[in-house]
Design a protein around this motif. Sequence first.
Motif, short mmCIF file in Angstrom:
data_model
loop_
_atom_site.label_atom_id
_atom_site.label_comp_id
_atom_site.label_asym_id
_atom_site.label_seq_id
_atom_site.Cartn_x
_atom_site.Cartn_y
_atom_site.Cartn_z
N SER A 282 -11.94 -5.86 7.47
CA SER A 282 -11.41 -4.55 7.09
C SER A 282 -10.62 -3.94 8.24
CB SER A 282 -12.54 -3.62 6.66
OG SER A 282 -13.47 -3.38 7.72
N PHE A 283 -11.06 -4.16 9.47
CA PHE A 283 -10.33 -3.66 10.63
C PHE A 283 -8.94 -4.30 10.71
CE2 PHE A 283 -8.97 -3.97 15.06
CZ PHE A 283 -9.11 -2.66 15.50
N ILE A 284 -8.89 -5.62 10.55
CA ILE A 284 -7.61 -6.33 10.63
C ILE A 284 -6.68 -5.89 9.51
CG2 ILE A 284 -6.53 -8.60 10.43
CD1 ILE A 284 -7.87 -7.95 13.15
N ALA A 285 -7.21 -5.80 8.29
CA ALA A 285 -6.38 -5.40 7.16
C ALA A 285 -5.79 -4.01 7.38
CB ALA A 285 -7.19 -5.43 5.87
N ALA A 286 -6.62 -3.07 7.80
CA ALA A 286 -6.15 -1.70 8.01
C ALA A 286 -5.15 -1.63 9.16
CB ALA A 286 -7.33 -0.78 8.28
N LEU A 287 -5.40 -2.42 10.21
CA LEU A 287 -4.48 -2.44 11.35
C LEU A 287 -3.11 -2.98 10.94
CD1 LEU A 287 -4.12 -2.13 14.49
CD2 LEU A 287 -4.76 -4.56 14.64
N LEU A 288 -3.10 -4.08 10.21
CA LEU A 288 -1.84 -4.69 9.79
C LEU A 288 -1.05 -3.76 8.87
CD1 LEU A 288 -3.05 -8.35 9.18
CD2 LEU A 288 -1.51 -7.59 10.99
N VAL A 289 -1.74 -3.13 7.93
CA VAL A 289 -1.06 -2.21 7.02
C VAL A 289 -0.42 -1.06 7.80
CG1 VAL A 289 -1.42 -0.50 5.19
CG2 VAL A 289 -2.44 -2.77 4.99
N ALA A 290 -1.16 -0.48 8.73
CA ALA A 290 -0.64 0.65 9.49
C ALA A 290 0.54 0.24 10.38
CB ALA A 290 -1.76 1.27 10.35
N LEU A 291 0.44 -0.92 11.02
CA LEU A 291 1.55 -1.36 11.88
C LEU A 291 2.79 -1.68 11.06
CD1 LEU A 291 -0.36 -3.61 14.46
CD2 LEU A 291 0.64 -1.35 14.87
N LEU A 292 2.61 -2.36 9.94
CA LEU A 292 3.76 -2.68 9.09
C LEU A 292 4.37 -1.42 8.48
CD1 LEU A 292 2.53 -5.93 7.29
CD2 LEU A 292 4.19 -5.75 9.14
N ASP A 293 3.57 -0.36 8.40
CA ASP A 293 4.05 0.92 7.90
C ASP A 293 4.78 1.72 8.99
OD1 ASP A 293 4.30 2.76 5.75
OD2 ASP A 293 2.67 3.97 6.58
N GLY A 294 4.85 1.14 10.20
CA GLY A 294 5.58 1.79 11.28
C GLY A 294 4.75 2.72 12.14
N ARG A 295 3.41 2.70 11.99
CA ARG A 295 2.58 3.57 12.81
C ARG A 295 2.53 3.06 14.25
NH1 ARG A 295 1.45 8.10 9.61
NH2 ARG A 295 1.17 7.37 7.46
N PRO A 296 2.46 3.96 15.23
CA PRO A 296 2.26 3.54 16.62
C PRO A 296 0.93 2.79 16.76
CG PRO A 296 2.88 5.85 16.52
CD PRO A 296 2.59 5.42 15.10
N LEU A 297 0.86 1.89 17.73
CA LEU A 297 -0.33 1.07 17.88
C LEU A 297 -1.59 1.91 18.02
CD1 LEU A 297 -1.81 -1.58 18.28
CD2 LEU A 297 -1.14 -1.53 20.70
N GLU A 298 -1.55 2.95 18.84
CA GLU A 298 -2.74 3.76 19.06
C GLU A 298 -3.23 4.40 17.77
OE1 GLU A 298 0.07 3.88 20.67
OE2 GLU A 298 -0.39 3.28 22.74
N GLU A 299 -2.32 4.90 16.96
CA GLU A 299 -2.70 5.50 15.68
C GLU A 299 -3.20 4.44 14.71
OE1 GLU A 299 -0.69 7.82 11.86
OE2 GLU A 299 0.40 7.74 13.77
N ALA A 300 -2.51 3.30 14.66
CA ALA A 300 -2.91 2.22 13.76
C ALA A 300 -4.31 1.73 14.10
CB ALA A 300 -1.91 1.07 13.84
N ALA A 301 -4.61 1.56 15.38
CA ALA A 301 -5.92 1.07 15.81
C ALA A 301 -7.01 2.09 15.49
CB ALA A 301 -5.90 0.77 17.30
N ALA A 302 -6.74 3.36 15.68
CA ALA A 302 -7.73 4.40 15.37
C ALA A 302 -8.02 4.44 13.88
CB ALA A 302 -7.23 5.75 15.85
N ARG A 303 -6.97 4.33 13.06
CA ARG A 303 -7.15 4.30 11.61
C ARG A 303 -8.00 3.08 11.21
NH1 ARG A 303 -2.69 6.46 7.94
NH2 ARG A 303 -1.87 8.28 9.01
N ALA A 304 -7.72 1.93 11.83
CA ALA A 304 -8.45 0.71 11.49
C ALA A 304 -9.92 0.82 11.87
CB ALA A 304 -7.80 -0.48 12.19
N ALA A 305 -10.21 1.40 13.03
CA ALA A 305 -11.59 1.56 13.47
C ALA A 305 -12.36 2.50 12.55
CB ALA A 305 -11.63 2.07 14.90
N ALA A 306 -11.71 3.58 12.14
CA ALA A 306 -12.36 4.53 11.24
C ALA A 306 -12.64 3.88 9.88
CB ALA A 306 -11.49 5.77 11.07
N TYR A 307 -11.70 3.09 9.40
CA TYR A 307 -11.89 2.43 8.12
C TYR A 307 -13.00 1.38 8.20
CZ TYR A 307 -10.95 -0.15 3.83
OH TYR A 307 -11.08 -0.77 2.61
N ALA A 308 -13.03 0.60 9.29
CA ALA A 308 -14.08 -0.39 9.45
C ALA A 308 -15.46 0.25 9.48
CB ALA A 308 -13.84 -1.20 10.72
#
Length: 282
Positions: free
Chosen positions: A225-251
């Motif tokens: 779930s962390f990887i999926a959320a990270l990839l979606v956020a990055l492909l959506d153009g989110r900055p790495l820091e924001e994408a990683a935080a979103r992924a951690a919260a989702y996991a």
Amino acid sequence: MRICGVGDNVVDRYPRRGLMYPGGNALNVAVHATRRGADGAYLGVTGNDAAGAHIRAALAAEGVRTERARTAEGPTAYATVHLDDGGNRHFGDCSEGVSRFRLTPDDLDWLAGFDLVHTGDCAHLEDQLPRLARAARRTSYDFSDRSWHYAGPLLPYLYCAVFSRPDADDTEAAHLIARAHTLGPRLVVVTRGGRGALIGRAGRAPYAQSVVPVEPLDTLGAGDSFIAALLVALLDGRPLEEAAARAAAYAAEVCALPGAFGHPAAFPVPGSPSATVDRTAV
């Protein structure tokens, strides 16, 4: 964006609960990417038994596209899952069932329409990865805890490489990221359980993402779930820091739920009438 998981599927059997849940790295990523807003799809093979029917029903309920998924005669793959008192999962006996398959030219043409294709070591597609990478715009691969000897030959074909190293400190994880970057992947992720993840993008220093505190019910699927959320956020153009935080919260949310993404069902005794389904099922 469009993301497709290619490869493994299982039912995760929990003997103490008497329940099974759909799972498998490629399938989990497809489901969680869909939940995070991607146009998600799954390509793999389920058996023509009750477990396979349950997986297909769960994918339909999640809105995951399955137009090129197959059903084969035989048993669906399974894994036995045991949870300790802290909700951490440990695997017991397992079977790959009918999950192995060969990609066809039509499969590859179809996969070319996705922004990213994700697979991993449990998919047994190693010898097909060069063809898959040529067809796909981007390819992501989960190496789990596999050795460098296994990973090295596959890294040149990847956009994203994912490693599980729960005991690695920051120095060890950063060294692995730097070494992987030299062979091609622009994104390298090292997940470390409770230690959080270290994420490297080519040309940048690795970024450390801590875990979001949660009382875990079941850690199965947390990494996927962390990887999926990270990839979606990055492909959506989110900055790495924001994408990683979103992924951690989702996991963390996923850790508070049973199974890799829910959908429990009683698992049948092999050979019982409930263990089989109509052979014409698709």
